[in-house]
Design an enzyme around this catalytic site. Structure first.
Site, PDB file in Angstrom:
ATOM      1  N   GLU A   1       0.819  -1.206   0.000  1.00 37.77           N
ATOM      2  CA  GLU A   1       0.000   0.000   0.000  1.00 37.77           C
ATOM      3  C   GLU A   1       0.858   1.264   0.000  1.00 37.77           C
ATOM      4  OE1 GLU A   1      -2.115  -2.881   2.910  1.00 37.77           O
ATOM      5  OE2 GLU A   1      -0.141  -2.621   2.003  1.00 37.77           O
TER       6      GLU A   1
ATOM      7  N   CYS B   1      -0.512   0.432   7.605  1.00 34.08           N
ATOM      8  CA  CYS B   1      -0.928   0.829   6.255  1.00 34.08           C
ATOM      9  C   CYS B   1      -2.319   1.448   6.257  1.00 34.08           C
ATOM     10  CB  CYS B   1      -0.895  -0.383   5.329  1.00 34.08           C
ATOM     11  SG  CYS B   1       0.782  -0.974   5.004  1.00 34.08           S
TER      12      CYS B   1
ATOM     13  N   THR C   1      20.997 -38.492   1.976  1.00 29.83           N
ATOM     14  CA  THR C   1      21.084 -37.626   0.796  1.00 29.83           C
ATOM     15  C   THR C   1      22.282 -36.697   0.898  1.00 29.83           C
ATOM     16  OG1 THR C   1      18.687 -37.675   0.468  1.00 29.83           O
ATOM     17  CG2 THR C   1      19.872 -35.850  -0.545  1.00 29.83           C
TER      18      THR C   1
ATOM     19  N   ASP D   1      25.270 -37.035  -1.893  1.00 31.00           N
ATOM     20  CA  ASP D   1      25.344 -36.003  -2.933  1.00 31.00           C
ATOM     21  C   ASP D   1      26.218 -34.810  -2.597  1.00 31.00           C
ATOM     22  OD1 ASP D   1      23.555 -37.604  -4.250  1.00 31.00           O
ATOM     23  OD2 ASP D   1      21.804 -36.355  -3.850  1.00 31.00           O
TER      24      ASP D   1
ATOM     25  N   GLU E   1      13.448 -32.279  -0.110  1.00 31.26           N
ATOM     26  CA  GLU E   1      14.134 -32.825  -1.279  1.00 31.26           C
ATOM     27  C   GLU E   1      14.626 -34.257  -1.081  1.00 31.26           C
ATOM     28  OE1 GLU E   1      16.833 -30.727  -3.638  1.00 31.26           O
ATOM     29  OE2 GLU E   1      15.661 -28.904  -3.756  1.00 31.26           O
TER      30      GLU E   1
END
Length: 363
Positions: free
Chosen positions: A54, A86, A198, A202, A295
């Site tokens: 705003e 606002c 993981t 990785d 993930e």
């Protein structure tokens, strides 16, 4: 036929979307100021802690705002936070009419902004394109109401449902276009979470590799504190966003103290050695993280489905087949007797990324 209120609210929603990934844990908000059928001001919430939509829209319109209508995708705030209210700005600028997509569930606002505007004699109209506004800020609404992060799954699988070979190799199942989409998701959500398998397999960077992207909080679930010191997760923690969720028995261990003192890694300690997804995300929510991109790997994904705690996800399917029973499936551990017992994804949408197909869903 779309009416003028809906027309300008559509524009405000488009503006709000420009703040995606930059305003968490605040909501995305857009605003448009209209006078005599002409747009005289536009604005959106650009970054957390910065001016609200705003403010930008009203400053864009300037003195012309007197007697105008302002369209806002979320109820204007009425309290002093990191920025002034606002609602007071709207009143001060001489706005005659305020059209709002949806009320703000934040207890600090929750109807108070509307009340303030009406008290000042401003004509207020609510619930214009409400469903679109609710969907746009689904992360914010869940977190502000329950203090539990929105949990979104991302995984890439072969046509026979595998996420890695038996040895753990997964680079690359998906194509480059799909991997680009993943970077957008990492920018969008406030945290990214993987399991220790993981991480060890990785050595991922877990960052948002797009121009202007915000890196998420990096979260690894590591009950036995196996995270190596020389991995990216530790070494690249210049932004102090690496978080390890581990067992309480690792408190004050040599590795805990070293990671915390030398690398500014944050820790969350839980009872035992096997954690539920519910307790994990509850603790993450208490850190102020409003959303998590999950993930993997297999055990984390399976746990999320078993506990029925996912809010949605995107599964990328590549035209590749391993044909190996020992390759790692993206989900396992279920036993059903009939197809009626299977998990059914809802609100399914299909998207094409080159030769990859993505299934986007909610639960």
């Amino acid at each position: 036929m779309i009416n003028s209120d809906e027309k300008y609210m559509e524009l405000a929603l488009e503006l709000a979307a420009l703040g995606e990934g930059n305003v968490n844990p605040n909501p995305m908000v857009g605003a448009v100021v209209v006078k005599d059928g002409k747009i005289i001001g536009r604005g959106y919430h650009k970054k957390y802690g910065g001016p609200h939509a705003e403010v930008f829209a009203l400053e864009d319109s300037g003195a012309e705002a007197v007697g105008a209508t302002i369209y806002v995708t979320l109820e204007p705030c009425s309290h002093y936070g990191q920025t002034p209210p606002c609602a007071e700005k709207i009143i001060k600028m001489g706005i005659k009419r305020c059209v709002i997509a949806t009320l703000d569930p934040n207890p600090l606002v929750a109807g108070k902004g509307v009340k303030l505007l009406k008290k000042a004699g401003i004509d207020v109209k609510i619930n214009i394109l409400k469903e679109k506004a609710l969907k746009q800020n689904v992360v914010f609404f869940k977190y502000i109401e329950r203090k539990i992060p929105y949990l979104f799954l991302k995984c890439a699988i072969t046509l026979d449902g595998k996420i890695a070979t038996e040895s753990g190799n997964s680079k690359w199942i998906s194509n480059e276009i799909s991997r680009g989409r993943v970077q957008e998701l990492r920018h969008k959500y406030m945290g990214i979470m993987v399991g220790i398998k993981t991480l060890l397999g990785d050595n991922p960077r877990l960052n948002a590799r797009i121009e202007g992207g915000n890196n998420p909080y990096r979260i690894v679930v590591d009950p036995s504190l196996k995270t190596p010191e020389n991995y990216n997760f530790i070494q690249n923690n210049k932004d102090n966003k690496s978080i390890i969720i581990t067992s309480k028995r690792n408190i004050d261990s040599e590795k805990h103290l070293k990671f915390e003192n030398n690398y500014n890694v944050k820790f969350v300690f839980l009872e035992g050695d096997r954690f539920t997804m519910r307790e994990i995300i509850k603790e993450i929510g208490e850190l102020g993280i409003d959303s998590i991109l999950l993930e993997g790997g297999n055990s984390m994904i399976s746990m999320a489905f078993k506990e029925n705690i996912l809010d949605g996800g995107q599964i990328f399917i590549a035209p590749k087949i391993t044909g190996d029973n020992n390759a790692i499936p993206f989900i396992s551990g279920f036993k059903i007797g009939t197809m009626k017992e299977s998990i059914e994804l809802k609100d399914v949408k299909f998207k094409v990324y080159g030769d990859n197909i993505a299934i986007e869903f909610s639960l």
